[in-house]
Design a protein around this motif. Structure first.
Motif, short mmCIF file in Angstrom:
data_model
loop_
_atom_site.label_atom_id
_atom_site.label_comp_id
_atom_site.label_asym_id
_atom_site.label_seq_id
_atom_site.Cartn_x
_atom_site.Cartn_y
_atom_site.Cartn_z
N VAL A 193 26.44 -1.13 3.33
CA VAL A 193 26.69 -0.22 2.21
C VAL A 193 25.67 -0.46 1.10
N ILE A 194 25.41 -1.72 0.79
CA ILE A 194 24.47 -2.04 -0.30
C ILE A 194 23.06 -1.60 0.09
N LEU A 195 22.67 -1.83 1.32
CA LEU A 195 21.35 -1.41 1.77
C LEU A 195 21.22 0.12 1.75
N GLN A 196 22.30 0.80 2.14
CA GLN A 196 22.27 2.27 2.09
C GLN A 196 22.13 2.77 0.66
N THR A 197 22.77 2.04 -0.29
CA THR A 197 22.64 2.41 -1.71
C THR A 197 21.19 2.24 -2.17
N ILE A 198 20.60 1.14 -1.78
CA ILE A 198 19.18 0.91 -2.13
C ILE A 198 18.32 2.04 -1.57
N ASP A 199 18.59 2.41 -0.31
CA ASP A 199 17.85 3.49 0.33
C ASP A 199 17.95 4.79 -0.47
N LEU A 200 19.18 5.15 -0.88
CA LEU A 200 19.39 6.38 -1.64
C LEU A 200 18.66 6.35 -2.99
N ILE A 201 18.74 5.20 -3.66
CA ILE A 201 18.07 5.08 -4.97
C ILE A 201 16.55 5.21 -4.79
N ILE A 202 16.02 4.59 -3.76
CA ILE A 202 14.58 4.65 -3.49
C ILE A 202 14.16 6.10 -3.22
N GLU A 203 14.96 6.80 -2.40
CA GLU A 203 14.61 8.17 -2.01
C GLU A 203 14.49 9.09 -3.23
N CYS A 204 15.40 8.91 -4.21
CA CYS A 204 15.39 9.85 -5.33
C CYS A 204 14.69 9.31 -6.58
N ARG A 205 14.42 8.01 -6.67
CA ARG A 205 13.82 7.44 -7.88
C ARG A 205 12.62 6.55 -7.60
N ILE A 206 11.95 6.76 -6.48
CA ILE A 206 10.83 5.87 -6.14
C ILE A 206 9.73 5.92 -7.18
N ASP A 207 9.59 7.09 -7.83
CA ASP A 207 8.56 7.21 -8.86
C ASP A 207 8.88 6.38 -10.09
N LYS A 208 10.16 6.05 -10.31
CA LYS A 208 10.58 5.31 -11.50
C LYS A 208 10.65 3.80 -11.26
N VAL A 209 10.41 3.42 -10.02
CA VAL A 209 10.52 1.99 -9.69
C VAL A 209 9.14 1.34 -9.80
N SER A 210 9.13 0.18 -10.46
CA SER A 210 7.85 -0.51 -10.69
C SER A 210 7.29 -1.04 -9.38
N TYR A 211 5.98 -1.23 -9.39
CA TYR A 211 5.34 -1.72 -8.18
C TYR A 211 5.85 -3.10 -7.77
N PRO A 212 6.03 -4.03 -8.72
CA PRO A 212 6.58 -5.35 -8.33
C PRO A 212 7.94 -5.20 -7.65
N MET A 213 8.78 -4.30 -8.18
CA MET A 213 10.10 -4.12 -7.57
C MET A 213 9.95 -3.53 -6.17
N ILE A 214 8.98 -2.60 -6.02
CA ILE A 214 8.73 -2.04 -4.69
C ILE A 214 8.39 -3.15 -3.71
N LYS A 215 7.48 -4.02 -4.15
CA LYS A 215 7.09 -5.13 -3.28
C LYS A 215 8.28 -6.01 -2.95
N SER A 216 9.13 -6.22 -3.96
CA SER A 216 10.31 -7.06 -3.76
C SER A 216 11.28 -6.41 -2.80
N ILE A 217 11.48 -5.08 -2.96
CA ILE A 217 12.40 -4.34 -2.07
C ILE A 217 11.88 -4.36 -0.65
N ILE A 218 10.54 -4.19 -0.50
CA ILE A 218 9.94 -4.23 0.85
C ILE A 218 10.24 -5.58 1.50
N SER A 219 10.05 -6.61 0.71
CA SER A 219 10.27 -7.96 1.22
C SER A 219 11.74 -8.15 1.60
N LEU A 220 12.66 -7.67 0.71
CA LEU A 220 14.10 -7.80 0.99
C LEU A 220 14.47 -7.05 2.26
N ALA A 221 14.03 -5.78 2.36
CA ALA A 221 14.39 -4.97 3.51
C ALA A 221 13.84 -5.56 4.79
#
Length: 1636
Positions: A64-92
């Motif tokens: 459920v939590i991973l699906q939430t991350i997926d949904l947030i990324i899909e609609c707000r990827i432009d608002k997410v900082s690059y470091p967070m993107i790198k962190s999310i990639i690493s987490l996923a």
């Protein structure tokens, strides 16, 4: 807001992500997504942190939590900082690969995140993934899966990486040992291939347009080798299919030489998969890719594999296709696509293969082959062009198949062939014949039946398909017109195509009209040149026979007539003009009727008339003779359709009638007489009618031919050895004789009247007699054959009709009349009395009816015998529904046949009776007929009475219609007839009843005629009998009484005095009738008659009294006894007072005789008045009940009614039931109403006294009797609106029972106030003394009544207000809680009934209400509730000066009740609070009080009780001016209407905005108040509180968060997120979504 608050909320949501309720789960995810959209960085960080900290979290929770991350990324990827993107990639990446085992949901969710990020950050994703995709190491399953999905999601981003990926992947393939890894590699390679092909197909959009197919050929070939040579052999079917799909998709990227090298091995491998797997779609799709790739590169090797490929593909297309199962449908289409591809390269091989397969008789194989052929005809038209004759020849074999499934495919193929020019070729007519043959199919199943196999092709569906195909060929394929016209005419005449007539005619009509309108020469048909076509005469015969039976064979009538009109000139040059005029009206008539509504006899006559007119117009004797000859030859066609054959005989008769060639007439008569099948009755009758029609123009020739035929060999037994054993020819000879006898009858009927009379005795009757009887040893012996009997009867009838017609012009003495009647009666006597199996009876009576009018007239004895035999023989038959036992000789008739036979028999009897009566239309003649019917009128059998009364009604009607009164004579038997018939007017069998009224009606009009009135005279009294018929069908006693009284009055008016005695004593006999209803009617008629004309029967009174006295004691039937008692009262009304005391002392409950006697007491207003006065007086003296101990052991008492008041109440009720008691009831209404109301109050909960001699005494409902009496009194006082209102409110049920008595009394008072106001002053005056009654129950009843009266303004208008208010004030100190409660209610009601008086009693009202709210002796808080409700009403009208000082005090008193568990108290408190508002406007203290409870009111807008919700809306609306905010006040006014629905969420959302804007200083108070409701008892309120907080937080500006205690809010919402109610949890989660 502090950082920790959002974190706490997010954390709580994360904890609740796997709530057990799906709706809560959804809301939690929605809120997390909402928070994530607002603060993506923070929420993503929280999610990441949560997963990192909870390493042992359940997989479902992590998903459920991973699906939430997926949904947030899909609609707000432009608002997410690059470091967070790198962190999310690493987490996923870590989540996806943490477990070495495959955990699909978990790892798929992580993979989806990587794919979502990869749409924008492909390089970072590839860096992460490739770090775990190292050479020499087998990667994680989902690493490969993610690469595959990325290649689909981002083609242009991934393809540049694929060469390197493939380079790394290829060595890994040999390391994959597990099937799952092999599957994912295969799937990935398939996706990679598809991406590359898409990239290459859209190079103009690609980032690197230099990429070429050969860039990947080497790597693809290497992968192909491993997958094909190693993995394709796997035992796992899913893996095999995926490998196959991958391998075949790679073919498009392989080098041509490599592909050519592999085809000999690849195709057999693909084909072998069909046997190893159940799912074939992917195999067919893969095979199609291989074939496509091979053909594109010009493979030579492919042809070597063709045979095996075709066999395998044929198996696929032959498999059943379930179109609801998508894979099977797609597999079928892919297989057909393969055939299309191969047809373009190898047309001869393919056509040869398909046609060869058509020879296989296996159903499935043949269906598949036909499907392929149809597909090729439509998809590869040019290729199939040169092979038409071969295909046409090959289709013949499947056309002969017996399977409907094969036939269905053949029809589809023929349809395709027709569109491509096959039907014009030689042999094409066979295809047309095939379609027509199957248009003629008959149904497989009956209408109600359904096929058990849903895939079965029924005859119905196949026929419907062929109908449509024939129509399409006719209308859409223009070049077929000359193929189908006129050749389709051939199929109209053979019997096997009968069921195809309708579609054939429609097609021929379309074709003919087109050719006719276009004036094409081919419209004119050369029947000689077109060798196979039927002649014009045969066509006309066939089409007119069809038209005569228009609804047979799928309604072929209209199409047949329409086609005949189109053919016109082709049938005969002179026919066209006549048919253009005559046929359209016939068609219009048919179109307006149905098979059920068509009069078949009239229709056939129309067709024969049309035929006759046509033949006369043609004026072509040779053509007519040819028509007769061909029609005769065509007779055998209808051997299995006898109705049609019978019509064709008549057709021939009309044709011969129009012919002038006597030799042809004789020849055709000879042919039809010899060829006829005489064993069948329908054919015999048809033949006879045909001969009769011919005789109209050729009498001499017809009689001569019949005489010649009667002497021919047809009547001689053949000398055969078999005749020694069994004279089998006897039966046949009898049937031929029957035909001949019928023919003579028809000749007599149809021959010209001027010629026939002289021939009847000497020729016709002589021949009939000769054929009917034979001589054995010189003695005349008549036949026992039923057929000959029926034929003789019918012929005699026809001869009688013929003589009758002739006798109208010239008299005729028929000497053999009585002889024939005697023969007829012998036939009817020989019929079995217990059954009706044959039409002998009805035919005999019809014939006798035709014979009776002829001269000489019958003597009296002859008439008597005739009527006695016929009437008794018919009336004694069992009922129509009776099924006789089956005999060896005869079959049991079907219900419809039996019904028709009964109907005809009864109609024939009626006709006979009328024919007798018409000879002597006098009262004596009528009596002569009636005396045979009379004994049957009182039969115990319904059907016998019905037959006799119906016959009587019809005879009387006939008598009246034909009555001619020449002299002033008397109708001397009127009294006897009325006395016998009038009791039948109430016969329990409705048809008897209706017919009896008709009889009386007719008798009285006959009497009027005898009295000298004209034929058109109308008597209103007699005409009033007609409406009585409806009343007398199943009447209740009152209706019976009224109707019979009306009937008697009408009879009495017309009955002469000298016939009274006869009528009265006939009615006495009627009291012992077999039917109870008729006994009742006799009594009622007798009573009414005595009332109106008893004065003239003085000498008979003693005898009548004696009879009535005996009857009164012996009659057991209730209503008859009642009517008899009425008779007694008519004669002894002056003795009424002597029986009153006896009636009072009769056992309770009263029996029906006693009740009737009480009821009759009301008939005299003076007597009724005295009885009512007496009862009122006694009620005041006697105690209503006594209290008795229930038992010595248990103690306690029960109320038992005293006997005399109870008996008087019962008697009073019966008396009031008499409508004539109205005058007395109205004059004493106030006293009697008050008396019964108080009596009712004292009867509730009281049991009846026991009587040891009468077990039923205790069954009397004491209160019920009083309530019934009161109800009847209201009816007698004509208070219909009061009664209507009480019945609608079900007040009578309530008023009788202890628990609902007060409610019932309230409803009574309400109805009286609204609809009987003027009567109230006297009633109030009569009731007041009872307020001081020693019986509490009486005080309660009167107080409840007065309390409700105060609810209505009428008491002020009647100046009763002071009396009632003073009485209510006095009751405040009553010892009875119930009385006090009712008194408080009454005081409150003044505000509704007389608001203008409120301030007059302000002091008393406020004191009473205040003390009511403080009442200590109030167990159920009922007084408190009444006090609040009353005060709420009173406040609306009190002046401010009277309340000002008490506002806060009252407010404080009611505030605790706002959260009361009792819905009514909660509701009353809220209403009262609203009504207090006008007294507190402008007062700061009151404004503070309103704000104190505002949150409570807002939250109770979702209260589970709808009345509380309404109260809240009202209170908030009226308090809105006091709140101190115009915006909120406007909002309350606009949205809070009681009857309008409220969108609570939107409302609270807007409200919180205004609260923030207008009351920023009170936000702390509000949020604390709301959080207190987090612990409310009602889940709806808890959910509302969560919503309130959520919207408050969502709308609160950042700078004002300091006003709130966010810790408390967060803690509360977290607590609600764990609430047991899922709605509360969902709302808490939703509220958390408003944090920002």
């Amino acid at each position: 807001m502090e950082e920790t608050d959002v974190e706490q909320v997010t954390l709580a949501l994360l904890d609740a992500a796997t709530d057990k309720d799906s709706e809560v789960q959804g809301q939690v995810r929605k809120s997390m997504l909402t928070l994530g959209k607002q603060q993506p960085e923070k929420v993503l960080a929280m999610c990441q942190d949560y997963l990192l900290k909870h390493s042992k979290l359940m997989v479902t929770h992590r998903v459920v939590i991973l699906q939430t991350i997926d949904l947030i990324i899909e609609c707000r990827i432009d608002k997410v900082s690059y470091p967070m993107i790198k962190s999310i990639i690493s987490l996923a990446s870590d989540e996806m690969t943490r477990s070495k085992e495959v955990v699909r949901d978990w790892q798929q969710a992580a993979s989806n995140i990587l794919v979502a990020v990869g749409n924008k950050h492909i390089n970072d994703i590839m860096e992460e993934i490739l770090s775990k995709f190292q050479p020499g190491l087998l990667p994680h399953f989902f690493i490969v899966q993610t690469l595959a999905n990325l290649s689909n999601a981002n083609v242009y981003g991934m393809v540049p990486f694929l060469n390197a990926i493939l380079g790394t992947m290829l060595p890994m393939l040999s390391m994959a040992k597990q099937d799952s890894m092999k599957w994912v590699f295969s799937s990935a390679l398939c996706h990679f291939t598809e991406s590359i092909l898409e990239y290459l197909a859209n190079l103009d959009k690609a980032p690197d347009p230099t990429v070429r197919k050969d860039t990947f050929s080497s790597e693809i070939h290497s992968a192909f080798d491993i997958l094909f040579n190693s993995w394709l052999q796997s035992r796992e079917s899913k893996l095999r299919l995926t490998v196959a799909e991958a391998v075949c998709s790679m073919c498009h990227l392989m080098a041509s030489d490599k592909l050519e090298e592999h085809i000999p091995k690849l195709i057999p491998a693909m084909l072998s998969l069909y046997k190893k797997n159940n799912e074939h779609y992917l195999i067919s799709k893969s095979l199609c890719q291989v074939i496509d790739a091979s053909i594109n590169m010009g493979s030579r090797v492919l042809e070597t594999q063709l045979d095996s490929v075709l066999v395998a593909l044929h198996q696929q297309v032959s498999a059943p296709v379930d179109y609801s199962n998508l894979p099977t449908a797609k597999n079928h289409n892919e297989a057909l696509r393969c055939f299309s591809l191969l047809a373009n390269s190898f047309p001869d091989r393919l056509v040869f293969f398909v046609l060869q397969k058509l020879e296989n008789s296996n159903e499935r194989s043949r269906v598949g082959s036909l499907g392929v052929l149809r597909h090729l005809l439509n998809s590869t038209t040019s290729i199939m062009e040169g092979r038409k004759l071969l295909i046409l020849a090959s289709i013949r074999q499947p056309m002969a198949d017996h399977s409907n499934k094969v036939k269905k495919r053949v029809v589809q193929v023929i349809s395709a062939m027709a569109h491509h020019g096959y039907l014009e070729l030689e042999g094409g007519e066979l295809l047309v014949r095939f379609i027509v043959q199957h248009c003629a199919l008959y149904d497989t199943y009956q209408r109600a039946e359904k096929p058990s196999d849903p895939e079965e092709v029924t005859n119905e569906s196949l026929r419907k398909m062929c109908d449509s195909t024939l129509h399409l060929l006719t209308t859409t394929v223009g070049r077929l017109a000359d193929v189908l016209w006129p050749k389709l005419l051939y199929y109209l005449t053979p019997l096997q195509y009968s069921n195809a007539t309708t579609p054939l005619c429609k097609s021929l009509i379309d074709l003919g009209n087109k050719k006719k309108n276009n004036q094409e020469p081919s419209f004119k048909i050369d029947f000689v040149q077109e060798g196979n076509l039927p002649s014009p005469q045969t066509l006309m015969v066939r089409l007119l026979v069809n038209a005569a039976f228009p609804f047979n064979n799928r309604d072929h009538g209209v199409p047949s007539l329409s086609l005949l009109q189109v053919l016109g000139i082709n049938v005969h040059p002179n026919a066209e003009i006549l048919w253009e005029k005559e046929i359209p009206p016939l068609i219009s008539l048919l179109e307006e009727t149905t098979a059920e509504s068509l009069n078949k006899k009239h229709w056939i006559e129309k067709i024969l008339k049309f035929l006759s007119k046509t033949l006369a117009t043609l004026d072509d004797d040779s053509w007519v003779c040819q028509l007769a000859a061909e029609a005769t030859r065509y007779l055998s066609t209808y051997n299995s359709a006898l109705e049609e054959k019978s019509f064709l005989y008549r057709f021939i008769g009309v044709t011969l009638q129009q012919s002038f060639n006597k030799e042809v007439v004789k020849k055709q008569l000879q042919e039809i007489l010899l060829a006829a099948r005489h064993n069948d009755a329908i054919e015999r009758e048809g033949l006879a009618m045909g001969v009769g029609l011919c005789a109209n123009s050729h009498l001499e020739g017809t009689l001569a031919k019949l005489d010649e035929f009667g002497k021919s060999d047809a009547f001689k037994k053949s000398p055969s050895i078999f005749n020694l054993l069994k004279e089998r020819n006897d039966v046949e000879v009898e049937k031929v004789k029957s035909t001949l006898i019928l023919c003579y009858g028809q000749v007599a009927l149809n021959a010209p009247p001027e010629k026939i009379l002289t021939r009847i005795d000497q020729d016709i009757l002589r021949c009939i007699s000769k054929h009917f009887s034979t001589k054995v040893l010189g003695i005349k012996v008549e036949t026992k054959d039923l057929t000959m009997k029926l034929s003789l009867i019918q012929s005699v009838g026809m001869i009688a009709k013929a003589i009758r017609e002739c006798a109208k012009k010239q008299g005729h003495f028929f000497s053999r009349k009585q002889e024939l009647i005697t023969v007829m009666l012998d036939f009817i006597k020989a019929e079995p009395a217990d059954s009706l199996r044959t039409p002998v009876r009805h035919l005999v009576m019809t014939t006798c009816a035709d014979l009776v009018p002829l001269d000489p007239a019958l003597c009296e004895n002859e008439t008597f015998d005739l009527l006695k035999v016929c009437v008794n023989n018919v009336f004694s038959l069992p009922p129509e529904t009776h099924t006789p036992e089956k005999t060896k000789e005869e079959e049991i008739l079907e219900p419809q046949q039996r019904k028709a036979l009964y109907r005809d028999t009864l109609a024939a009897l009626q006709e006979l009776l009328e024919s007798v009566l018409v000879k002597e239309p006098t009262p004596d003649g009528l009596q002569m007929v009636f005396k045979h019917i009379e004994p049957w009128l009182s039969s115990g059998q319904d059907h016998e009475r019905q037959r006799s009364i119906t016959a009587t009604a019809n005879i009387l009607k006939y008598y009246m219609d034909n009555l001619t009164v020449k002299n002033m004579v008397s109708f001397h038997n009127l009294g006897a007839l009325l006395g016998r018939l009038s009791p039948r007017c109430s016969d329990p069998h409705p048809p008897v009843c209706t017919a009896a009224v008709d009889c009386i009606y007719t008798l009285l009009y006959i009497q009027l005629r005898y009295e000298g009135f004209s034929l058109d005279h109308k008597d209103e009294a007699v005409d009033s009998l007609i409406p009585l018929k409806d009343q007398l069908e199943n009447p209740d006693p009152f209706t019976l009484y009224r109707a019979c009284s009306e009937l008697t009055k009408v009879m009495s008016k017309r009955l002469p005095q000298q016939q009274m005695t006869t009528l009265v004593f006939m009615l006495f006999e009627g009291l012992a009738d077999s039917q109870t209803n008729c006994c009742r009617a006799s009594a009622v008629i007798l009573n009414t008659l005595l009332k109106s004309r008893g004065g003239g029967l003085q000498d008979l009174v003693p005898e009548m009294l004696e009879v009535l006295h005996v009857r009164l004691q012996s009659i057991t039937e209730e209503q008859v006894r009642v009517a008899a008692s009425q008779t007694v009262l008519i004669l002894a009304s002056q003795h009424l007072h002597t029986v009153v005391n006896t009636l009072v002392n009769q056992p309770l409950p009263f029996d029906s005789w006693t009740c009737e006697m009480w009821m009759v007491l009301g008939a005299d207003p003076i007597v009724a008045n005295e009885v009512i006065e007496f009862v009122i007086e006694k009620f005041a003296i006697f105690a209503p009940y006594v209290e008795k101990k229930e038992s010595m052991i248990r103690g306690g008492t029960t109320k038992v009614a005293t006997r005399q008041p109870l008996a008087m109440t019962c008697g009073l009720k019966e008396l009031l039931l008499n409508g004539q008691s109205q005058e007395a009831a109205v004059s004493l209404f106030p006293r009697l109403f008050s008396c019964l109301a108080v009596r009712l109050g004292a009867s509730v909960g009281v049991s009846a006294p026991k009587d040891n001699n009468n077990k039923h005494a205790a069954s009397t409902h004491v209160a019920g009797v009083a309530a019934d009496a009161l109800r009847i009194l209201l009816a007698r006082a004509q208070l219909d609106e009061v009664l209507k209102r009480l019945d609608e409110d079900k007040a009578w049920d309530a008023i009788k029972e202890p628990n609902t008595h007060i409610a019932g009394v309230t409803l009574l008072a309400r109805a009286m106030s609204k609809h009987a106001g003027p009567r109230l002053p006297a009633i109030v005056e009569c009731l007041c003394p009872s307020l001081n009654s020693i019986y509490e129950c009486q005080r309660i009843t009167v107080t409840a009544f007065f309390s409700e009266l105060l609810n209505h303004h009428v008491v002020t208008e009647l100046m009763l207000i002071d009396v009632l208010m003073n009485n209510m004030m006095e009751r405040i100190s009553e010892p009875s809680c119930t009385v006090r409660m009712l008194a408080v209610r009454g005081l409150g009601n003044i505000a509704v009934g007389s608001p203008e008086k409120v301030n007059k009693y302000a002091k008393e009202l406020l004191a009473a209400m205040s003390s009511g709210m403080e009442e200590k002796d109030d167990p159920g808080k009922l007084i408190t509730l009444e006090a609040m409700s009353g005060l709420s009403k009173v406040l609306l009208y009190l002046d401010k000066k009277n309340v000002h000082l008490l506002v806060v005090y009252i407010f404080m008193r009611i505030k605790p009740f706002l959260e009361s568990e009792n819905d009514e108290i909660r509701c009353a408190a809220i209403y009262l609070m609203g009504n207090l508002s006008k007294f507190g406007s402008g007062e700061p203290v009151f404004k503070d009080q309103i704000h104190n409870v505002l949150v409570s009111l807002l939250l109770h807008l979702v209260d589970p009780n709808p009345q509380v919700v309404k109260a809240c809306k009202y209170a908030m609306r009226v308090c809105s001016p006091v709140v101190g905010s115009e915006l909120i006040a406007t909002m309350f006014q606009n949205h809070l209407h009681e009857d309008q629905s409220l969108h609570y969420g939107e409302f609270i959302n807007d409200l919180t905005k205004y609260l923030i804007q207008d009351f920023p200083g009170m936000l702390n108070f509000y949020h604390i108040s709301v959080t207190q409701f987090f612990k409310s008892n009602w889940p709806e309120v808890r959910a509302g509180a969560a919503m309130f907080i959520g919207f408050l937080l969502g709308n609160l500006p950042e700078e004002q968060f300091s006003h709130l205690n966010m810790g408390t809010i967060t803690k509360g919402l977290v607590m609600l997120l764990q609430d047991p109610d899922p709605v509360v949890r969902a709302k808490a989660a939703e509220a958390m979504g408003h944090f920002h």
